[in-house]
Scaffold this active site. Sequence first.
Site: not given
Lengths: 157, 762
Positions: B474, B517, B520, B716-717, B719, B721
């Site tokens: 996006i 989010s 990823t 990784a969470k 990130v 939004e």
Amino acid sequence: MSAVTFTVNGRIVTLDADGADTLLTVLRDRLGLTGTKEGCAEGECGACTVLVDGVPVDSCLLNVHAVAGSDVLTIEGLATSDGRLSPIQQAFVDNFSVQCGFCTPGFLMTLTALIADTPTPDEVTIRSALSGNLCRCTGYSTIVDAVMAATGQTERS
Amino acid sequence: MTVSVGRSVVRQDADPKVRGQAVFGVDFELSGSLHAVLVRSPIASGRIRSVETSSAAAVPGVRLVATAADAPRILSGLALADQPLFAGDVVRYEGEPIAAVVADTVTIARAAAARVVVDIEPLPVVASLSAAVAPGAPLVHADWSTYRPSPGLPDWPRHDNVVGEMRFDSGGVDDVFSTADVVIEDVYTADRQYQAYLEPKSATAVYEAGRYTIHAAHQYHFNVRDRTAAALGILPSRVRVIGHHMGGGFGAKLDVGLEPYAALLARLAGAPVKMVNDRVEDLLSCNSRENAIIRVRSGVTRNGRILAREFLVDMDAGAYAGDTVFLTSIALFVAEGPYSVDRTRVVARALYTNTAPTGAFRGVSGTYLYFALERHTDNLANALGMDRRDFRIRNAIDAGHTMLNGQVLEDSDLLRAAFDAIDEVAPWETLGRGPNRGVGIAATVWLTNPMPGAVTLRLEPDGSLGVVTGAAEIGTGAVALGVRQVAAEELGIDPDLVVLTMPDTDAHAYDGGAQGSRTTHIVGRAVQHAAAGLRERIFGQAAKLLDSGADELEITDGRVRMVSDPQRTVTLGQVAGAAMFDGGPIISSGSYATPAPKHDPDAATGLLFATFPTPTYHVHVAEVEVDPVTGRVTVLRYLVAQEVGRAINPAGVMGQIQGGVTQGLGYALWETLQIGDDGRYRQRSLEAYKLPIALDVPRVEAILLEHPADAGPYGAKGVAEPPIVPVAAAIANAVADATGGSIVRLPITPDDVLNALESSKE
């Protein structure tokens, strides 16, 4: 319909255009130069910015006959003929100044004129110059970073 | 030591974008394309007497004019099947499509569209939330009781103009209010916010051999497929959606826009049809962030414990349910927010009005729900004479906190680390000092969207790695940086050797879209699963080439080598080449969806969105100065502490924070779509709709808090939004502090600031 002749990215073009044809629609629909974007067609967003004789203008508001005899530079004309990016283009790549990228051509044209005019602009000058360009993704900071880098005011990371 | 993860690698798509070569949705054109424009309702509510199309159809260059009579008589919708493609009998909002004109050029189409004569008998307009639930209110949908949820969804409580209602009650709330030391009640309102992506919505479609192919610039291609199929009454497999570069979406391009119209018109016209919104119709018809009213009441003890809370929310769904009906559920997770509350009652309703349907915008309802919660939290602290930050930390949730849905937040002590991290950079007591200055603080818990994703990895004989996925880029870099860097890391190769695809619903497995989010995190996990299989084939093939056992090998720097004899190596490209005629091309696929956290599905009624998966923790601090003459707010400093798990690309994450905070500043201070009594917007162009410009926003100071052991690719969470969620809350609290007055609505106008200054003198 009447003929109009001008230069685009160093190439002389002559075409028939009527009173409703803006420079933007001619660039995109007649000359296939779709790098220049239409974001609002009312001169608010700056996505359609091109340089006319070195001056940034909203091509959506400009009748194509107004550029008769002028030198028009669009985003497609910024890189060198062998494909090398201009310093501000390269700085946009290096400084994460591009997210969705739709506003990017307009920003690059505005900033190309700024740097030609003011070789080492400070941050307020940069932000002022960008008053007519909207970016919804970046929040502008990385675009300022790119200008500082392209004008040699910061170390390249 | 990583080769890719944690490095600020630059994105590959930046090059075509700075050259003007990237083809966006509005740039894409099929040869022989016709152009279509919609004829939209000029009024918000009325009964259609007639639609006269013959004079438009007679314009030279017009191919056809379509109306409701030319479309399947089907109602469909993201959550509730309540929306026709074209209004046939009644119009329910200004901008609702009534007809479409297909012509050789867009200029002809627009001129002809102006000649379609629509005769509409005006009906009463339900223009506000209060009007929607007033006794005897006109029904926006007289047939609401006959509507059915979209396939796969159970029905939920709804009636009259109440299209959704989520209700939770722990019990005993009223008892506390009658006995608590202090009870405070506040009412807040928030206006609509337009996503204002720079590329207007567009679609190009062609109908061939019984199938529709749609070229889209969209966040969620599989939803375009499914929603277009539902609107046309066909199977999803009859629709193919191909993605192109997209000029921003921010949630507005998750549900379908012009795509079903382009598809229908392409079939009717027997030629490709391209449609592009002009900016005014884009703004007027956009599924903007909904306006809302939030009532918050809390009972607290003198020493600052929160005993009970009531959280009542009305959200404006507009004329159709859209996805706003889902967003009522968010209130369950924000009613307490990141603080402990003993007893709680939550009621969140989505209401029909005669306005453009609302929908997702980055941070969705969380933005104004946290605005209300955190303004109210300030009021509680002030009423008790306690420091606002101390009050928050005292009530902050600890590890193992149970949310109202029964879900346990194992790691919620990370919130305290975020408070500390900001204080180290900018000590609380040093901020907001001086006349007309103030400081605000806000804390939030946010989620990572759990929707499924998938990938196929292909190792090529030239040493490149194809990452074949339906995930959409996006603009955030979630694919261009996040997915790409995870893939490079898994194979130990240079990220420049990764080749990414554009979404294609025929070629790729399902992807849940660029939302919440998730990309990823979810697709990164899918990449890891796929990479495990890929490595197995690589080692098997390399073992033959190196005359070793597969378990004696490792991959490093684009080569496979023997652990015991690092000089014995073969390149990944050689392995792929050797495999070509020995088992076939080296590919491997992987899938992932976040499992639903353990929770009580019956905790609340009408809960369409039952869990808060992969939570992250955030504290924002804003320092502002208000001008006592003009009422203008200047943001002096803006600080963010964001728990990210692991920053795959730190510069990319910082870019999301700066961009998200900037959108939040616009929401807090300038942006509004106000609705008149006639149901029409007052701001009707980008000139009237005030977006932040470069001079308006400060450079955000952000601290990334990393916990790489957490779930997610390398931890990784989500990130991208969360950075917008706490902004209006932090700014409003800072303005209230600066003025000494009350701030109860968004956006905060200069008049609000001046009134707040005036009231504080009394």
